[in-house]
Design a protein around this motif. Structure first.
Motif, PDB file in Angstrom:
ATOM      1  N   LEU B 223      56.346  38.430  52.627  1.00 63.39           N
ATOM      2  CA  LEU B 223      56.096  37.028  52.336  1.00 63.39           C
ATOM      3  C   LEU B 223      55.434  36.922  50.959  1.00 63.39           C
ATOM      4  CD1 LEU B 223      54.649  35.817  55.738  1.00 63.39           C
ATOM      5  CD2 LEU B 223      56.995  35.887  54.984  1.00 63.39           C
ATOM      6  N   PRO B 224      55.816  35.900  50.198  1.00 63.16           N
ATOM      7  CA  PRO B 224      55.181  35.737  48.877  1.00 63.16           C
ATOM      8  C   PRO B 224      53.718  35.343  49.004  1.00 63.16           C
ATOM      9  CG  PRO B 224      56.625  33.898  49.376  1.00 63.16           C
ATOM     10  CD  PRO B 224      56.829  34.883  50.459  1.00 63.16           C
ATOM     11  N   TRP B 225      52.905  35.804  48.071  1.00 67.17           N
ATOM     12  CA  TRP B 225      51.471  35.503  48.063  1.00 67.17           C
ATOM     13  C   TRP B 225      51.164  34.419  47.033  1.00 67.17           C
ATOM     14  CZ3 TRP B 225      47.483  40.047  48.430  1.00 67.17           C
ATOM     15  CH2 TRP B 225      47.564  40.610  49.710  1.00 67.17           C
ATOM     16  N   PRO B 226      50.086  33.702  47.250  1.00 69.16           N
ATOM     17  CA  PRO B 226      49.691  32.719  46.233  1.00 69.16           C
ATOM     18  C   PRO B 226      49.035  33.385  45.024  1.00 69.16           C
ATOM     19  CG  PRO B 226      48.160  32.671  48.059  1.00 69.16           C
ATOM     20  CD  PRO B 226      49.244  33.618  48.440  1.00 69.16           C
ATOM     21  N   VAL B 227      48.659  34.642  45.159  1.00 67.60           N
ATOM     22  CA  VAL B 227      48.020  35.369  44.051  1.00 67.60           C
ATOM     23  C   VAL B 227      48.875  36.593  43.780  1.00 67.60           C
ATOM     24  CG1 VAL B 227      45.694  34.594  44.616  1.00 67.60           C
ATOM     25  CG2 VAL B 227      46.591  36.638  45.690  1.00 67.60           C
ATOM     26  N   PRO B 228      48.673  37.269  42.639  1.00 70.01           N
ATOM     27  CA  PRO B 228      49.475  38.474  42.355  1.00 70.01           C
ATOM     28  C   PRO B 228      49.351  39.504  43.476  1.00 70.01           C
ATOM     29  CG  PRO B 228      48.239  37.822  40.423  1.00 70.01           C
ATOM     30  CD  PRO B 228      47.812  36.917  41.517  1.00 70.01           C
ATOM     31  N   THR B 229      50.444  40.183  43.774  1.00 74.96           N
ATOM     32  CA  THR B 229      50.472  41.109  44.901  1.00 74.96           C
ATOM     33  C   THR B 229      49.843  42.450  44.527  1.00 74.96           C
ATOM     34  OG1 THR B 229      52.630  41.793  44.166  1.00 74.96           O
ATOM     35  CG2 THR B 229      52.556  40.127  45.896  1.00 74.96           C
ATOM     36  N   PRO B 230      49.534  43.281  45.520  1.00 71.85           N
ATOM     37  CA  PRO B 230      48.932  44.591  45.242  1.00 71.85           C
ATOM     38  C   PRO B 230      49.783  45.453  44.304  1.00 71.85           C
ATOM     39  CG  PRO B 230      48.772  44.101  47.554  1.00 71.85           C
ATOM     40  CD  PRO B 230      49.569  43.006  46.959  1.00 71.85           C
ATOM     41  N   GLN B 231      51.117  45.275  44.310  1.00 72.00           N
ATOM     42  CA  GLN B 231      51.945  46.081  43.413  1.00 72.00           C
ATOM     43  C   GLN B 231      51.619  45.779  41.951  1.00 72.00           C
ATOM     44  OE1 GLN B 231      53.639  44.485  46.074  1.00 72.00           O
ATOM     45  NE2 GLN B 231      53.545  46.366  47.276  1.00 72.00           N
ATOM     46  N   GLU B 232      51.199  44.532  41.681  1.00 73.46           N
ATOM     47  CA  GLU B 232      50.930  44.169  40.289  1.00 73.46           C
ATOM     48  C   GLU B 232      49.498  44.502  39.885  1.00 73.46           C
ATOM     49  OE1 GLU B 232      52.154  40.013  39.790  1.00 73.46           O
ATOM     50  OE2 GLU B 232      53.523  40.401  41.440  1.00 73.46           O
ATOM     51  N   LEU B 233      48.545  44.309  40.817  1.00 72.08           N
ATOM     52  CA  LEU B 233      47.135  44.417  40.430  1.00 72.08           C
ATOM     53  C   LEU B 233      46.405  45.589  41.079  1.00 72.08           C
ATOM     54  CD1 LEU B 233      45.714  40.781  40.471  1.00 72.08           C
ATOM     55  CD2 LEU B 233      46.227  42.193  38.507  1.00 72.08           C
ATOM     56  N   GLY B 234      46.977  46.170  42.082  1.00 78.17           N
ATOM     57  CA  GLY B 234      46.216  47.146  42.869  1.00 78.17           C
ATOM     58  C   GLY B 234      45.565  46.453  44.048  1.00 78.17           C
ATOM     59  N   PHE B 235      45.235  47.236  45.080  1.00 80.47           N
ATOM     60  CA  PHE B 235      44.794  46.656  46.343  1.00 80.47           C
ATOM     61  C   PHE B 235      43.534  45.814  46.204  1.00 80.47           C
ATOM     62  CE2 PHE B 235      47.470  49.897  48.435  1.00 80.47           C
ATOM     63  CZ  PHE B 235      48.171  49.017  49.238  1.00 80.47           C
ATOM     64  N   VAL B 236      42.490  46.431  45.615  1.00 79.81           N
ATOM     65  CA  VAL B 236      41.194  45.765  45.622  1.00 79.81           C
ATOM     66  C   VAL B 236      41.256  44.454  44.847  1.00 79.81           C
ATOM     67  CG1 VAL B 236      38.777  46.000  45.043  1.00 79.81           C
ATOM     68  CG2 VAL B 236      40.050  47.975  45.851  1.00 79.81           C
ATOM     69  N   ALA B 237      41.864  44.481  43.652  1.00 83.41           N
ATOM     70  CA  ALA B 237      41.860  43.288  42.806  1.00 83.41           C
ATOM     71  C   ALA B 237      42.657  42.164  43.444  1.00 83.41           C
ATOM     72  CB  ALA B 237      42.419  43.642  41.428  1.00 83.41           C
ATOM     73  N   SER B 238      43.869  42.491  43.963  1.00 85.14           N
ATOM     74  CA  SER B 238      44.686  41.399  44.479  1.00 85.14           C
ATOM     75  C   SER B 238      44.107  40.860  45.781  1.00 85.14           C
ATOM     76  CB  SER B 238      46.122  41.862  44.686  1.00 85.14           C
ATOM     77  OG  SER B 238      46.195  42.722  45.787  1.00 85.14           O
ATOM     78  N   ARG B 239      43.567  41.750  46.609  1.00 84.07           N
ATOM     79  CA  ARG B 239      42.960  41.256  47.844  1.00 84.07           C
ATOM     80  C   ARG B 239      41.719  40.432  47.535  1.00 84.07           C
ATOM     81  NH1 ARG B 239      43.573  46.630  51.636  1.00 84.07           N
ATOM     82  NH2 ARG B 239      45.766  46.340  52.125  1.00 84.07           N
ATOM     83  N   SER B 240      40.968  40.835  46.486  1.00 87.18           N
ATOM     84  CA  SER B 240      39.801  40.035  46.107  1.00 87.18           C
ATOM     85  C   SER B 240      40.234  38.649  45.645  1.00 87.18           C
ATOM     86  CB  SER B 240      39.022  40.716  44.996  1.00 87.18           C
ATOM     87  OG  SER B 240      38.683  42.013  45.374  1.00 87.18           O
ATOM     88  N   ALA B 244      39.201  35.126  47.213  1.00 88.26           N
ATOM     89  CA  ALA B 244      38.657  33.991  46.475  1.00 88.26           C
ATOM     90  C   ALA B 244      39.335  32.705  46.933  1.00 88.26           C
ATOM     91  CB  ALA B 244      38.863  34.204  44.973  1.00 88.26           C
ATOM     92  N   VAL B 245      40.672  32.754  47.116  1.00 85.93           N
ATOM     93  CA  VAL B 245      41.397  31.561  47.549  1.00 85.93           C
ATOM     94  C   VAL B 245      40.891  31.094  48.919  1.00 85.93           C
ATOM     95  CG1 VAL B 245      43.655  30.667  48.207  1.00 85.93           C
ATOM     96  CG2 VAL B 245      43.438  32.157  46.234  1.00 85.93           C
ATOM     97  N   THR B 246      40.816  32.032  49.876  1.00 83.31           N
ATOM     98  CA  THR B 246      40.402  31.609  51.221  1.00 83.31           C
ATOM     99  C   THR B 246      38.941  31.160  51.210  1.00 83.31           C
ATOM    100  OG1 THR B 246      39.995  33.916  51.738  1.00 83.31           O
ATOM    101  CG2 THR B 246      42.040  32.994  52.526  1.00 83.31           C
ATOM    102  N   ALA B 247      38.112  31.828  50.395  1.00 78.46           N
ATOM    103  CA  ALA B 247      36.703  31.428  50.359  1.00 78.46           C
ATOM    104  C   ALA B 247      36.571  30.006  49.832  1.00 78.46           C
ATOM    105  CB  ALA B 247      35.911  32.404  49.503  1.00 78.46           C
ATOM    106  N   VAL B 248      37.360  29.685  48.788  1.00 78.22           N
ATOM    107  CA  VAL B 248      37.307  28.321  48.260  1.00 78.22           C
ATOM    108  C   VAL B 248      37.739  27.333  49.348  1.00 78.22           C
ATOM    109  CG1 VAL B 248      38.410  26.743  46.641  1.00 78.22           C
ATOM    110  CG2 VAL B 248      37.573  28.957  45.854  1.00 78.22           C
ATOM    111  N   MET B 249      38.787  27.712  50.095  1.00 78.12           N
ATOM    112  CA  MET B 249      39.235  26.823  51.171  1.00 78.12           C
ATOM    113  C   MET B 249      38.122  26.597  52.183  1.00 78.12           C
ATOM    114  SD  MET B 249      43.073  28.233  51.737  1.00 78.12           S
ATOM    115  CE  MET B 249      43.382  27.582  53.338  1.00 78.12           C
ATOM    116  N   ILE B 250      37.421  27.688  52.549  1.00 77.84           N
ATOM    117  CA  ILE B 250      36.345  27.533  53.534  1.00 77.84           C
ATOM    118  C   ILE B 250      35.271  26.607  52.999  1.00 77.84           C
ATOM    119  CG2 ILE B 250      34.483  28.743  54.733  1.00 77.84           C
ATOM    120  CD1 ILE B 250      36.212  31.081  55.065  1.00 77.84           C
ATOM    121  N   VAL B 251      34.890  26.815  51.722  1.00 78.66           N
ATOM    122  CA  VAL B 251      33.808  25.997  51.169  1.00 78.66           C
ATOM    123  C   VAL B 251      34.222  24.532  51.151  1.00 78.66           C
ATOM    124  CG1 VAL B 251      32.505  25.530  49.076  1.00 78.66           C
ATOM    125  CG2 VAL B 251      32.822  27.869  49.842  1.00 78.66           C
TER     126      VAL B 251
END
Lengths: 343, 421
Positions: B223-240, B244-251
């Motif tokens: 499924l497409p992601w709203p942020v760059p995928t791990p293939q582009e950025l690496g696991f930690v950066a893209s998951r972070s 950030a997106v979900t945290a903003v939604m929660i706030v």
């Protein structure tokens, strides 16, 4: 002979197929639903909450029967009936005690602290999860047979010209048990003091209490009846097909539908509702093309009969009780037998 | 204890726990856990509206999550050119047209009492029209489905941005909730539980079997992601970034919900929950307000569910197990504190961390028990002991629900009751 001529025109083969697939199958599954729904409707009426673990209670009853089967494997051969069926009364008693025990441990403290009915439902869901977890922990997730190797499953074939009407031994036992249970329940509710007290509590708990009826006794009897009937239903279903630990979700929805269709708090309604839901399921998944095909010569040319003409594909069987439920809630929330809608 | 001190203490403990997991299992794992926990927190916020604010009983959470996730797939998955160039769209269009005409005729017939048709005849005509519509649509849909499955696999998506998919998922879940609420809200509370349980099972059965629409058990991925995928950025950066997106939604959701809760609308809702009769006597339309709550809650549940499934990158209709997930979220809400938004978020994070960690713990315990049993009694463990060990967690969820309801019905962070002297 004109009668013979008429019989020859009738598509006996297809009619017997219909009887096998719809009438007998509907009676079987309907009886199981009815046995479950009686308990659900009594709990609904007297304790006033939807008892979600009922499907698991049925499974638990069947497992008790299985354990008894392991302990006393030779009993059935002595009587000439399947061992699990002979031992079923013990399983019913054990499950009835289990139901009372669950009430003591989980429901009674909540009742005493006077929580809202919704919280009771939530508690019952907690109990459902616990029972499911335990059942799968001890029994695994595979299916088992409740028929021992020494028992033979008798199959009766009644010839009706062409195809045979097929009915098996466990199915006959299921019908017999359901009829006995219904008659016994009727006698109990209308003739005995406790039965009358239960009906009184169901109708008006406050009035019943001030007339000196012990609510505790009534509640205990309710659990005993519900547990025993659940065990009977579960054991007989497992005898007819197989014993699966993850039955509960697939059976609890039709049982609720049956209880609500029949009118909450109405045991006769629950039986009628169980049969109604059972027949609706088999009618909905039946392939009507089978019955239409012999009529081919009498139908006009432009109507073509598709290979499969069922109202609901078999995968969507669970939709049937749900739609019955929704239809009843929209048009007749009291159910067929005028049950209670409010708390 | 002072409520804000209690909040600070509990959250500090949670941060310590999460930091420990980061140190133990690495950042990539830790961030993944946090993203999933934050998605659950969004769903828990939706449920706390329904249960904590309005006392509504939704046991079909996974059905609403599944339908929202499917909508996201439909909106945001890349376009399937094979499907659009074949006969599929045309045939589906025909089926949709038949459906529209059939529904229109059925609706007209159901109103036909106005031109003097007797009531019994009206009902009969309506039912016949509905049955014919159903059979006609099914008759047209079947060949279309077979054709699509043979030629294109499934219909694919529209290739629109992911956030649109999430919003649409929330809206569809809300609409489904509206339909359920219309039917069950006026009746006794248990009916809603039964009806939501049923709708969840039906949604699951539909998504699992409608292969032409969802690919069924073949699953849709990635499924497409709203942020760059791990293939582009690496696991930690893209998951972070995802976090950030979900945290903003929660706030955002939290701020909005708090505002709503302290507004006159929120006061009215509390009044309805706490004393239905007196609220009705004040002229409040109880069922209508509850319907509002149910729809808003479902919208948020759909949003969170869409975010959760997008993060896992795979849409698998058979993975929406009601047992584990629906009631896991229930535990989050009642343990955290129903009616307290912060409590729902806290409960979601805490329970999810414990849930994730309980799998290795359960297996560890059972392996030891197995060895012990073998040494002491010569007990031979069944081969499927591991799958059975995981069933233990279902038991623990159930036990937690019953214990919390009985001994701590207010949860860890109780609802703050505002008093006006």
């Amino acid at each position: 002979m004109p009668e013979a001529g008429l019989l020859a025109i009738l598509p006996m083969n297809e009619l017997v197929f219909f009887l096998n697939k719809v009438v007998i199958a509907g009676l079987i599954i309907g009886s199981v639903y009815a046995l479950g729904a009686v308990g659900v409707t009594l709990i609904f009426g007297i304790l006033r909450f939807a008892h979600f673990p009922h499907g698991d209670m049925m499974t638990a009853g069947a497992f008790v029967a299985l354990v008894l089967l392991w302990m006393f494997p030779g009993v059935g051969a002595a009587v000439g009936l399947p061992t699990a069926f002979v031992l079923m009364p013990i399983a019913m008693a054990v499950t009835a005690l289990l139901a009372v025990g669950l009430d003591r441990m989980f429901y009674r403290p909540m009742r005493k602290s006077g929580v809202k009915p919704v919280v009771m439902v939530m508690t019952s869901i907690g109990v459902m999860l616990m029972m499911q977890g335990l059942l799968r922990l001890f029994a695994g997730t595979g299916t088992r047979q409740l028929y021992a190797d020494t028992d033979d499953k008798d199959i009766y074939r009644i010839p009706l010209g062409g195809r045979d009407l097929v009915i098996t031994e466990p199915q006959l036992m299921l019908f017999a048990t359901t009829i006995v249970a219904v008659v016994a329940l009727h006698m109990f509710l209308t003739r005995s003091r406790m039965g009358k007290a239960m009906r009184a509590v169901s109708d008006n708990p406050d009035l019943a209490r001030v007339s000196g009826i012990s609510i505790d006794h009534v509640v205990r009897t309710t659990w005993l009846i519900a547990g025993a009937l659940a065990a009977a239903g579960g054991t007989l279903l497992a005898l007819d097909v197989t014993l699966k630990p993850d039955l509960s979700y697939n059976i609890i929805l039709p049982i609720f539908a049956a209880a609500i269709v029949g009118g909450v708090g109405q045991p006769y309604g629950a039986i009628a509702g169980g049969l109604l839901v059972g027949f609706s399921e088999t009618l909905a998944v039946f392939n009507w093309s089978v019955l239409l095909r012999p009529m081919r010569p009498y139908l006009p040319e432009f109507i073509e009969i598709p290979a499969k003409l069922a109202f609901v594909p078999t995968e969507y069987k669970i939709v049937v009780p749900f739609f019955i439920l929704i239809a009843v809630l929209i048009w007749r929330p009291t159910g067929l037998f005028k049950g209670r809608v409010n708390n | 204890m002072n409520p804000s001190l209690r909040e600070a203490g509990l959250f500090a403990g949670l941060i310590l726990l999460v930091a420990g997991i980061f140190a133990w299992l690495g950042a990539a794992y830790g961030v993944r856990m946090l993203v999933e926990a934050s998605c659950y927190a969004i769903i828990a916020l939706g449920l706390t509206i329904q249960w904590g604010y309005a006392g509504l009983f939704n046991v079909g959470l996974m059905g609403f999550v599944a339908i929202a996730a499917f909508t996201t797939v439909l909106i945001s998955y890349p376009v399937n050119d094979v499907f659009w160039s074949g006969d599929g769209p045309w045939m589906l269009g025909q089926a949709a047209l038949t459906l529209a005409i059939g529904v229109a005729i059925t609706l007209l017939l159901s109103r036909s009492t106005r031109i003097g048709v007797p009531k019994g005849l009206r009902t009969a005509l309506t039912l016949v029209a509905a049955a014919i519509t159903y059979l006609a649509v099914q008759g047209q849909l079947d060949p279309a489905a077979t054709l699509i499955e043979r030629e294109a696999g499934f219909i694919g998506g529209f290739g629109l941005p992911v956030w649109m998919g999430w919003a649409a998922g929330g809206v569809v879940a809300g609409l489904l909730g509206w339909a359920m609420g219309r039917i069950t809200l006026g009746l006794r509370a248990d009916y809603m539980a039964i009806a939501t349980l049923g709708i969840a099972e039906i949604v699951k059965a539909f998504l699992k079997n409608a292969d032409w629409l969802t690919r069924g058990t073949l699953t849709v991925s990635p499924l497409p992601w709203p942020v760059p995928t791990p293939q582009e950025l690496g696991f930690v950066a893209s998951r972070s970034a995802y976090l950030a997106v979900t945290a903003v939604m929660i706030v955002v959701l939290y701020v909005l919900l708090e505002r709503a809760w302290h507004s006159p609308w929120g006061r009215m809702m509390r009044a309805i929950r706490d004393n239905e009769v007196s609220a009705a006597a004040m002229g409040k339309d109880i069922n209508r307000r509850r319907l509002e709550m149910f729809v808003v809650g479902n919208f948020i549940i759909g949003l969170g569910g869409a975010a959760l499934i997008t993060f896992t990158t795979i849409f698998d209709p058979s993975s929406f197990a009601p047992l584990n997930h629906t009631f896991l979220i229930w535990v989050m809400v009642i343990l955290g504190g129903a009616g307290n938004n912060l409590g729902a978020i806290f409960g979601a994070l805490l329970v999810y961390v414990i849930w994730i960690m309980s799998e290795p713990v359960a297996i560890f315990l059972f392996t030891n028990a197995e060895q012990l049993g073998e040494r002491l009694f010569g007990w031979e463990a069944p081969a499927d002991l591991y799958t059975r060990a995981l069933q233990m967690r279902v038991f623990v969820i159930g036990l937690t629900i019953t214990l919390v309801l009985r001994f701590a019905p207010k949860g860890l962070l109780p609802e703050k009751v505002v008093k006006y002297d």
